[in-house]
Design an enzyme around this catalytic site. Structure first.
Site, PDB file in Angstrom:
ATOM      1  N   LYS A  53       0.848  -1.211   0.000  1.00  0.00           N
ATOM      2  CA  LYS A  53       0.000   0.000   0.000  1.00  0.00           C
ATOM      3  C   LYS A  53       0.877   1.253   0.000  1.00  0.00           C
ATOM      4  O   LYS A  53       0.610   2.216  -0.719  1.00  0.00           O
ATOM      5  CB  LYS A  53      -0.937  -0.011   1.222  1.00  0.00           C
ATOM      6  CG  LYS A  53      -2.061  -1.042   1.116  1.00  0.00           C
ATOM      7  CD  LYS A  53      -2.839  -1.219   2.420  1.00  0.00           C
ATOM      8  CE  LYS A  53      -3.903  -2.304   2.274  1.00  0.00           C
ATOM      9  NZ  LYS A  53      -4.673  -2.559   3.497  1.00  0.00           N
ATOM     10  N   GLN A  97      -4.317  -0.960   9.705  1.00  0.00           N
ATOM     11  CA  GLN A  97      -4.304  -2.303   9.124  1.00  0.00           C
ATOM     12  C   GLN A  97      -4.878  -3.320  10.116  1.00  0.00           C
ATOM     13  O   GLN A  97      -4.500  -3.346  11.284  1.00  0.00           O
ATOM     14  CB  GLN A  97      -2.852  -2.669   8.728  1.00  0.00           C
ATOM     15  CG  GLN A  97      -2.713  -3.984   7.991  1.00  0.00           C
ATOM     16  CD  GLN A  97      -3.417  -4.013   6.634  1.00  0.00           C
ATOM     17  OE1 GLN A  97      -3.540  -2.998   5.950  1.00  0.00           O
ATOM     18  NE2 GLN A  97      -3.891  -5.174   6.240  1.00  0.00           N
ATOM     19  N   ASP A 120     -10.522   3.450   4.530  1.00  0.00           N
ATOM     20  CA  ASP A 120     -11.006   2.079   4.323  1.00  0.00           C
ATOM     21  C   ASP A 120     -12.526   1.986   4.211  1.00  0.00           C
ATOM     22  O   ASP A 120     -13.057   0.924   3.884  1.00  0.00           O
ATOM     23  CB  ASP A 120     -10.581   1.209   5.516  1.00  0.00           C
ATOM     24  CG  ASP A 120      -9.311   0.436   5.226  1.00  0.00           C
ATOM     25  OD1 ASP A 120      -9.206  -0.111   4.124  1.00  0.00           O
ATOM     26  OD2 ASP A 120      -8.440   0.383   6.108  1.00  0.00           O
TER      27      ASP A 120
HETATM   28  N1  GUN Z   1      -7.037  -6.417   6.558  1.00  0.00           N
HETATM   29  C1  GUN Z   1      -7.477  -7.179   5.533  1.00  0.00           C
HETATM   30  N2  GUN Z   1      -8.037  -6.413   4.576  1.00  0.00           N
HETATM   31  C2  GUN Z   1      -7.957  -5.142   5.007  1.00  0.00           C
HETATM   32  C3  GUN Z   1      -8.364  -3.899   4.439  1.00  0.00           C
HETATM   33  O1  GUN Z   1      -8.932  -3.803   3.355  1.00  0.00           O
HETATM   34  N3  GUN Z   1      -8.093  -2.805   5.211  1.00  0.00           N
HETATM   35  C4  GUN Z   1      -7.485  -2.891   6.424  1.00  0.00           C
HETATM   36  N4  GUN Z   1      -7.279  -1.770   7.088  1.00  0.00           N
HETATM   37  N5  GUN Z   1      -7.106  -4.011   6.962  1.00  0.00           N
HETATM   38  C5  GUN Z   1      -7.338  -5.142   6.255  1.00  0.00           C
END
Ligand code: GUN
Length: 295
Positions: A53, A97, A120
């Site tokens: 990311k 995350q 998100d």
């Molecule tokens: N863990 C697994 N998928 C995601 C996501 O799309 N965003 C975040 N913040 N954590 C995750």
């Protein structure tokens, strides 16, 4: 001929467009979007995602404000950090995350993020907006994985109206928001889950099947209606024997080789939904940035 939907290519186009837009906005306002990336602990998969990311954000011209905290960080300290980021001028998007360590309540943390910086799309306000908003609301912050799945479906240029969509998995991150997005496209939506009876039969009725269960190669070729569109959200690390040697491999929730024979279009793993999730995170951050410029 079955189309293998190329998530790398579609996400690259999206990122190229974001990069142009950010560069234009920078020349006009002398500012770039900022994304705060918060990771607690060192879950290996999370580190891989956070790295990917961060790299993509920097590529399109988004500033990354990195906060990697140790696994013992307590909930209050994490909330304090989020409040600080909520007020920080150069932060337009906040990504925490998941998963978080067991001693931290994930929902409390997600609730503490400013909904306008919710990169998100997990904050309850944005979850609610998704369920009541109109179809083409450009300002929504949508959960990145289902958003990415929808953009892939749109690339196929097929009419989604009236199609039977079956989503296997009822998570807050994927299954439920995916259902809302497909409902807005006027699909007839069913969410299946671990207690669903006759799952195979239900899957066989799907014109669009979204697999988000987290079980490697769970959905087989004979579960698929002929010419269905199949989106595989799963990312599972398994060991496979290849040329007599055990090798680590990434597979999805569908048996790709079997499903490919029946489907009209299918996403691969890797190179399908994964890169789209990242591109949509960058899109959300840019959306927040643009809204902030108008204030
Ligand atoms: N863990 C697994 N998928 C995601 C996501 O799309 N965003 C975040 N913040 N954590 C995750």
């Amino acid at each position: 001929m079955t189309k293998v939907i190329d998530g790398i290519n579609i996400s690259q186009n999206l990122k190229d467009n974001l990069k142009k837009e950010i560069s234009f906005l920078q020349s006009k306002h002398n500012k770039v979007p900022g994304l705060a990336v918060v990771q607690v602990g060192d879950v290996a998969a999370s580190s891989v995602y956070v790295k990917a990311k961060t790299k993509s954000a920097l590529e399109v011209g988004i500033e990354v404000i990195d906060h990697h905290l140790n696994s013992e960080t307590n909930q209050n300290d994490l909330i304090k950090l989020i409040y600080k980021l909520n007020h920080q001028q150069n932060v337009n998007g906040i990504l925490v995350q998941l998963p978080l360590p067991d001693h931290i309540n994930e929902q409390v943390i997600l609730d503490s993020i400013d909904p306008e910086k919710d990169a998100d799309g997990f904050h309850p306000l944005n979850v609610g907006k998704l369920s009541i908003s109109s179809k083409n609301d450009e300002n929504l912050l949508l959960p990145c994985t289902p958003f990415g799945c929808l953009l892939m479906l749109k690339e196929l240029n097929v009419n989604l109206e009236g199609k039977n969509a079956v989503i296997v998995g009822r998570s807050n991150i994927v299954g439920k928001p995916m259902a809302q997005l497909l409902l807005k496209e006027s699909c007839t939506v069913t969410i299946a889950h671990s207690k669903t009876t006759e799952l195979k039969k239900l899957c066989m009725s799907a014109d669009i099947l979204v697999a988000a269960i987290g079980k490697p190669e769970f959905i087989k070729g004979d579960w698929i209606k002929k010419n269905a569109i199949v989106i595989d959200v799963g990312i599972n690390r398994v060991q496979k024997e290849i040329n007599g040697e055990l090798k680590n491999k990434l597979v999805g929730d569908i048996d790709f080789e079997e499903v490919k024979i029946k489907a009209s279009a299918v996403t691969p793993v890797p190179g399908g939904v994964g890169p789209m999730t990242i591109a949509c995170l960058l899109k959300n951050t840019t959306t927040s940035f643009k809204k902030n410029l108008l204030k």
